[in-house]
Every structure is written in C-alpha cells, then in structure tokens.
Design a protein around this motif. Sequence first.
Motif, PDB file in Angstrom:
ATOM      1  N   LYS A  68       0.818  -1.219   0.000  1.00  0.00           N
ATOM      2  CA  LYS A  68       0.000   0.000   0.000  1.00  0.00           C
ATOM      3  C   LYS A  68       0.854   1.273   0.000  1.00  0.00           C
ATOM      4  N   LYS A  69       2.107   1.149  -0.394  1.00  0.00           N
ATOM      5  CA  LYS A  69       2.953   2.326  -0.527  1.00  0.00           C
ATOM      6  C   LYS A  69       2.758   2.980  -1.899  1.00  0.00           C
ATOM      7  N   TYR A  70       2.487   2.145  -2.894  1.00  0.00           N
ATOM      8  CA  TYR A  70       2.010   2.636  -4.180  1.00  0.00           C
ATOM      9  C   TYR A  70       0.500   2.456  -4.196  1.00  0.00           C
ATOM     10  N   LEU A  71      -0.221   3.476  -4.603  1.00  0.00           N
ATOM     11  CA  LEU A  71      -1.673   3.399  -4.692  1.00  0.00           C
ATOM     12  C   LEU A  71      -2.134   3.011  -6.084  1.00  0.00           C
ATOM     13  N   ALA A  72      -1.294   3.242  -7.075  1.00  0.00           N
ATOM     14  CA  ALA A  72      -1.602   2.873  -8.451  1.00  0.00           C
ATOM     15  C   ALA A  72      -0.328   2.915  -9.261  1.00  0.00           C
ATOM     16  N   ALA A  73      -0.325   2.179 -10.352  1.00  0.00           N
ATOM     17  CA  ALA A  73       0.810   2.195 -11.270  1.00  0.00           C
ATOM     18  C   ALA A  73       0.347   1.617 -12.593  1.00  0.00           C
ATOM     19  N   GLY A  74       0.943   2.081 -13.683  1.00  0.00           N
ATOM     20  CA  GLY A  74       0.596   1.531 -14.981  1.00  0.00           C
ATOM     21  C   GLY A  74       1.290   2.251 -16.108  1.00  0.00           C
ATOM     22  N   PRO A  75       1.464   1.565 -17.245  1.00  0.00           N
ATOM     23  CA  PRO A  75       2.174   2.150 -18.388  1.00  0.00           C
ATOM     24  C   PRO A  75       1.260   2.942 -19.313  1.00  0.00           C
ATOM     25  N   PHE A  76       1.851   3.861 -20.033  1.00  0.00           N
ATOM     26  CA  PHE A  76       1.167   4.581 -21.101  1.00  0.00           C
ATOM     27  C   PHE A  76       1.431   3.867 -22.427  1.00  0.00           C
ATOM     28  N   GLY A  77       0.473   3.935 -23.326  1.00  0.00           N
ATOM     29  CA  GLY A  77       0.676   3.420 -24.662  1.00  0.00           C
ATOM     30  C   GLY A  77       1.401   4.435 -25.527  1.00  0.00           C
ATOM     31  N   GLY A  78       1.766   4.011 -26.725  1.00  0.00           N
ATOM     32  CA  GLY A  78       2.429   4.914 -27.648  1.00  0.00           C
ATOM     33  C   GLY A  78       3.911   5.054 -27.367  1.00  0.00           C
ATOM     34  N   ASN A  79       4.503   6.071 -27.981  1.00  0.00           N
ATOM     35  CA  ASN A  79       5.942   6.282 -27.890  1.00  0.00           C
ATOM     36  C   ASN A  79       6.247   7.702 -27.420  1.00  0.00           C
ATOM     37  N   GLY A  80       5.445   8.177 -26.449  1.00  0.00           N
ATOM     38  CA  GLY A  80       5.619   9.542 -25.973  1.00  0.00           C
ATOM     39  C   GLY A  80       6.722   9.674 -24.955  1.00  0.00           C
ATOM     40  N   ASP A  81       6.862  10.866 -24.438  1.00  0.00           N
ATOM     41  CA  ASP A  81       7.913  11.163 -23.465  1.00  0.00           C
ATOM     42  C   ASP A  81       7.665  10.473 -22.135  1.00  0.00           C
ATOM     43  N   ILE A  82       6.386  10.383 -21.727  1.00  0.00           N
ATOM     44  CA  ILE A  82       6.034   9.742 -20.461  1.00  0.00           C
ATOM     45  C   ILE A  82       5.705   8.282 -20.729  1.00  0.00           C
ATOM     46  N   LEU A  83       6.397   7.382 -20.047  1.00  0.00           N
ATOM     47  CA  LEU A  83       6.217   5.949 -20.267  1.00  0.00           C
ATOM     48  C   LEU A  83       5.153   5.357 -19.350  1.00  0.00           C
TER      49      LEU A  83
END
Length: 255
Positions: A197-212
């Motif tokens: 419960k130290k991370y509340l959420a996490a996940g990747p972005f699609g595409g090839n942008g600056d933010i992964l």
Amino acid sequence: MKRMMLWLCAAVLAYGCFSVPAPQTRAQSKPESAETKPPVFEIEEYQFALLKRGPKWTAESSPEVDKLQAGHMANIQLMARLGKLMAAGPLGKNDAGLAGVFIFKAPLDEAKTLAAEDPAIKAGRLAIDFYLWRGPKQIGVRLNEAYRQDPNTKMTMAKQYLALLKRGDKWSNESTPATQQLQTSHLWHIRRMLDAKKYLAAGPFGGNGDILGIVVIDASTLDDAKALAEADPAVKAGRLRAEYVEWYCAKEVWP
C-alpha cells in the motif's frame, strides 16, 4: 495557493473521485530470488489526461477568470454525472506547468469531446494532453456511483505524489536478457509496493511519448516518495527516471 484550494474544494464537491486507485491484483509477494517471471496485474484501459497551463493562462484573479473556473467545474460535474470521468484532481506547484489530471473510462474520441466543452480549455487558459493508460480496474467506480446517488457522500482529500516515469540516461530500446531481467525486477518492485500500500496505483502509457507510465505514491513528504520510487531497480540502473508532483485526491477512491 488560495485559488488552488478553491479549485480543490469545488472539485471534491463536484464528484469526489480525485485520484487513481491501486490495481485489484493477486497478492504475489515472493522472495526476490523467485522473481524470475513478471507478476500478474489486473488492468483495463483508460484515457489519462494531463491538464496544463494554456497560452492564455494567468494566475491573476479577475471576473473573467472566475467565470472560466466556474464553467470548468460545471463541466467536471457533467462528465462525472455521465459516468465517464472516473478520477481527477489538481496538481501542486511544479516547473512543468501541469495543473491537474482527468482519467476517463471512455473511448478517446468521446473523452476529447467531453473535455473540449470545458470553458477554460476553449478559452486557452488550460490545455490538455491525452495518453492511453493501462491502469488498475475499478478506478473511482464505487465513490463515483455513491456521489451520483448522493452529492454529500463523504470523502477525505489527501496529498499524494504522482511520479511520471520517463526514459533515463541508460535507456535502450534493445531487448537483451539483461534488459528483460531489469524489466522483470522493475515490475516486481511495483508489485511489492502495491501490496504494501505504498504505491496506490501504477501503470504504463501506450504509444511512444515522453512519459512511459505513472506511479501514485502514498508518502508524507517528497523525500519519502523519492526514496520509494528510486529504489526501483530500473530507476537505480538509469533505464528510467522519475519526475514528481504533488497530487490531491480522495482516499475513498481506493477499492
């Protein structure tokens, strides 16, 4: 600061879903020596939108700015009542000019159409960037449904930290046994942080942008948030780097 808090309070009253909950996943904590295969995450797709200062942004208060803000909040209420805007919230002061987050459970075209009706976006006071996000299931569902039945539904706003994961100095697109193992270690670090419960959420972005991808961290201070995120093997190795910003969201969105 006063304007941000007014934005925050009004937004809470609007629909009370100002954050992204952790994935509903199987408990998979294992000894690190057994972490040879990636863990399992139960995810679904969302449209993750970053609000930022637009070309007509001004921090000065005026009747016109107040009118735009009222229209902005009214559009948030509408999107929430439609059951499309599942989470959102204002971001703290940052050098990147980021202002807030919208998370839609809707096709991209529909999400863009809804956001385009925002008077602050129409006027250029705010701008918006969309990312396909593979995030946890059931984001804000229970609280959103409760709010639509009763606008006085209780919620508790809290400061958390949003970590934007980007390519680090040692990033490489080449797939090798070493990079595959580092990716597996990266995913297991996320799994352990979610289970704790130290991370509340996490996940990747699609595409090839600056933010992964993104991580939402439950921490009291920025230093604490950094300590958790930078213990990630991929961050330690320089394959990834994290940029941090305060995020204000309702605790009750977590499943």
